[in-house]
Scaffold this motif. Structure first.
Motif, PDB file in Angstrom:
ATOM      1  N   VAL A  70       6.184 -13.065   3.268  1.00  0.00           N
ATOM      2  CA  VAL A  70       5.983 -11.946   2.424  1.00  0.00           C
ATOM      3  C   VAL A  70       5.460 -10.836   3.158  1.00  0.00           C
ATOM      4  N   SER A  71       5.462  -9.623   2.568  1.00  0.00           N
ATOM      5  CA  SER A  71       4.967  -8.433   3.157  1.00  0.00           C
ATOM      6  C   SER A  71       3.334  -8.516   3.167  1.00  0.00           C
ATOM      7  N   ALA A  72       2.644  -8.198   4.220  1.00  0.00           N
ATOM      8  CA  ALA A  72       1.261  -8.066   4.239  1.00  0.00           C
ATOM      9  C   ALA A  72       0.822  -7.284   3.202  1.00  0.00           C
ATOM     10  N   GLU A  73       1.462  -6.081   2.903  1.00  0.00           N
ATOM     11  CA  GLU A  73       1.118  -5.051   2.086  1.00  0.00           C
ATOM     12  C   GLU A  73       0.996  -5.847   0.648  1.00  0.00           C
ATOM     13  N   THR A  74       1.717  -6.748   0.250  1.00  0.00           N
ATOM     14  CA  THR A  74       1.641  -7.427  -1.096  1.00  0.00           C
ATOM     15  C   THR A  74       0.339  -8.223  -1.169  1.00  0.00           C
ATOM     16  N   LEU A  75      -0.007  -8.755  -0.162  1.00  0.00           N
ATOM     17  CA  LEU A  75      -1.356  -9.579   0.017  1.00  0.00           C
ATOM     18  C   LEU A  75      -2.261  -8.745   0.132  1.00  0.00           C
ATOM     19  N   PHE A  76      -2.277  -7.512   0.696  1.00  0.00           N
ATOM     20  CA  PHE A  76      -3.425  -6.426   0.844  1.00  0.00           C
ATOM     21  C   PHE A  76      -3.580  -5.793  -0.661  1.00  0.00           C
ATOM     22  N   VAL A  77      -2.420  -5.644  -1.382  1.00  0.00           N
ATOM     23  CA  VAL A  77      -2.716  -5.069  -2.616  1.00  0.00           C
ATOM     24  C   VAL A  77      -3.233  -5.985  -3.670  1.00  0.00           C
ATOM     25  N   ARG A  78      -2.785  -7.322  -3.512  1.00  0.00           N
ATOM     26  CA  ARG A  78      -3.332  -8.492  -4.505  1.00  0.00           C
ATOM     27  C   ARG A  78      -4.940  -8.664  -3.913  1.00  0.00           C
ATOM     28  N   ALA A  79      -5.195  -8.367  -2.802  1.00  0.00           N
ATOM     29  CA  ALA A  79      -6.738  -8.730  -2.445  1.00  0.00           C
ATOM     30  C   ALA A  79      -7.563  -7.324  -2.724  1.00  0.00           C
ATOM     31  N   GLY A  80      -6.789  -6.464  -2.910  1.00  0.00           N
ATOM     32  CA  GLY A  80      -7.556  -5.167  -3.379  1.00  0.00           C
ATOM     33  C   GLY A  80      -7.968  -4.428  -2.283  1.00  0.00           C
ATOM     34  N   ILE A  81      -7.422  -4.713  -1.052  1.00  0.00           N
ATOM     35  CA  ILE A  81      -7.431  -3.629   0.150  1.00  0.00           C
ATOM     36  C   ILE A  81      -6.747  -2.589  -0.151  1.00  0.00           C
ATOM     37  N   LEU A  82      -5.399  -2.592  -0.714  1.00  0.00           N
ATOM     38  CA  LEU A  82      -4.586  -1.183  -0.908  1.00  0.00           C
ATOM     39  C   LEU A  82      -4.479  -1.118  -2.264  1.00  0.00           C
ATOM     40  N   ASP A  83      -4.163  -0.058  -2.707  1.00  0.00           N
ATOM     41  CA  ASP A  83      -4.016   0.504  -4.074  1.00  0.00           C
ATOM     42  C   ASP A  83      -2.536   0.897  -4.147  1.00  0.00           C
ATOM     43  N   PRO A  84      -1.862   0.120  -4.828  1.00  0.00           N
ATOM     44  CA  PRO A  84      -0.093   0.268  -4.798  1.00  0.00           C
ATOM     45  C   PRO A  84       0.115   1.642  -5.607  1.00  0.00           C
ATOM     46  N   ASP A  85      -0.873   2.351  -6.330  1.00  0.00           N
ATOM     47  CA  ASP A  85      -0.360   3.537  -7.029  1.00  0.00           C
ATOM     48  C   ASP A  85      -1.501   4.712  -6.477  1.00  0.00           C
ATOM     49  N   ASP A  86      -2.087   4.728  -5.301  1.00  0.00           N
ATOM     50  CA  ASP A  86      -2.748   5.745  -4.681  1.00  0.00           C
ATOM     51  C   ASP A  86      -2.018   6.864  -4.305  1.00  0.00           C
ATOM     52  N   GLY A  87      -0.746   6.874  -4.271  1.00  0.00           N
ATOM     53  CA  GLY A  87      -0.032   7.942  -3.759  1.00  0.00           C
ATOM     54  C   GLY A  87       0.040   8.313  -2.242  1.00  0.00           C
ATOM     55  N   ARG A  88      -0.719   7.509  -1.603  1.00  0.00           N
ATOM     56  CA  ARG A  88      -0.959   7.520  -0.160  1.00  0.00           C
ATOM     57  C   ARG A  88       0.352   7.074   0.637  1.00  0.00           C
ATOM     58  N   PRO A  89       0.613   7.648   1.799  1.00  0.00           N
ATOM     59  CA  PRO A  89       1.811   7.006   2.377  1.00  0.00           C
ATOM     60  C   PRO A  89       1.535   5.435   2.809  1.00  0.00           C
ATOM     61  N   ASP A  90       2.730   4.763   2.886  1.00  0.00           N
ATOM     62  CA  ASP A  90       2.857   3.290   3.124  1.00  0.00           C
ATOM     63  C   ASP A  90       2.169   3.019   4.752  1.00  0.00           C
ATOM     64  N   VAL A  91       0.947   3.089   4.875  1.00  0.00           N
ATOM     65  CA  VAL A  91       0.575   2.728   6.208  1.00  0.00           C
ATOM     66  C   VAL A  91       0.812   1.499   6.923  1.00  0.00           C
ATOM     67  N   VAL A  92       0.704   0.426   6.036  1.00  0.00           N
ATOM     68  CA  VAL A  92       0.716  -1.010   6.196  1.00  0.00           C
ATOM     69  C   VAL A  92       2.255  -1.069   6.547  1.00  0.00           C
ATOM     70  N   GLY A  93       3.399  -0.726   5.865  1.00  0.00           N
ATOM     71  CA  GLY A  93       4.674  -0.654   6.103  1.00  0.00           C
ATOM     72  C   GLY A  93       5.138  -0.120   7.347  1.00  0.00           C
ATOM     73  N   ALA A  94       4.543   1.287   7.461  1.00  0.00           N
ATOM     74  CA  ALA A  94       4.593   1.999   8.660  1.00  0.00           C
ATOM     75  C   ALA A  94       4.425   1.004   9.990  1.00  0.00           C
ATOM     76  N   ILE A  95       3.264   0.407   9.947  1.00  0.00           N
ATOM     77  CA  ILE A  95       2.744  -0.336  11.181  1.00  0.00           C
ATOM     78  C   ILE A  95       3.445  -1.590  11.311  1.00  0.00           C
TER      79      ILE A  95
END
Length: 134
Positions: A70-95
């Motif tokens: 699964v994508s790390a971003e999915t787990l980061f969002v669920r863990a509260g590390i990333l906000d899915p609706d913050d309007g920022r670029p997808d840094v995790v996806g880019a990395i």
């Protein structure tokens, strides 16, 4: 009172993360032991994560994401590390998408990014609390 609500929210998020990881593990037809071996974490530690008793680091989330496919971003969002609706670029996806980086480099970058994001969120929360007192 507000601190208690934040603590309850974090506890709910960790339980949700653990439940999600457990569901993904079952969907992949992996035992707890198999996933712990594939992710390189101890069996008791993974069990505690799944039960919402432990908060995994960004690096552990990366390892679990890879093992569960699964994508790390999915787990980061669920863990509260990333906000899915913050309007920022997808840094995790880019990395993750950057083929010039090794897996170890990606993990290190994401761990640093997650720590900076957590620090910034804590700083903003502190600033907001101080602003509400005046």
């Amino acid at each position: 009172m507000a601190g208690q609500r934040v603590g309850e929210h974090l506890g709910e998020r960790m339980t949700s993360l653990g439940e999600f990881i457990a569901a993904q593990r079952r969907a992949a037809q992996l035992s707890l032991r198999q996933l712990s071996e594939q992710a390189g974490v101890s069996n008791p530690y993974l069990s505690q994560i799944e039960r919402g008793l432990r908060r995994p680091s960004a690096e552990v989330l990366q390892q679990l994401a890879k093992a569960l496919q699964v994508s790390a971003e999915t787990l980061f969002v669920r863990a509260g590390i990333l906000d899915p609706d913050d309007g920022r670029p997808d840094v995790v996806g880019a990395i993750w998408a950057d083929e010039r980086l090794s897996s170890a480099q990606k993990t290190a970058l994401l761990a640093v990014y997650a720590e900076f994001a957590r620090d910034q969120a804590a700083s903003e929360m502190s600033t907001n609390r101080q602003g509400n007192r005046t």
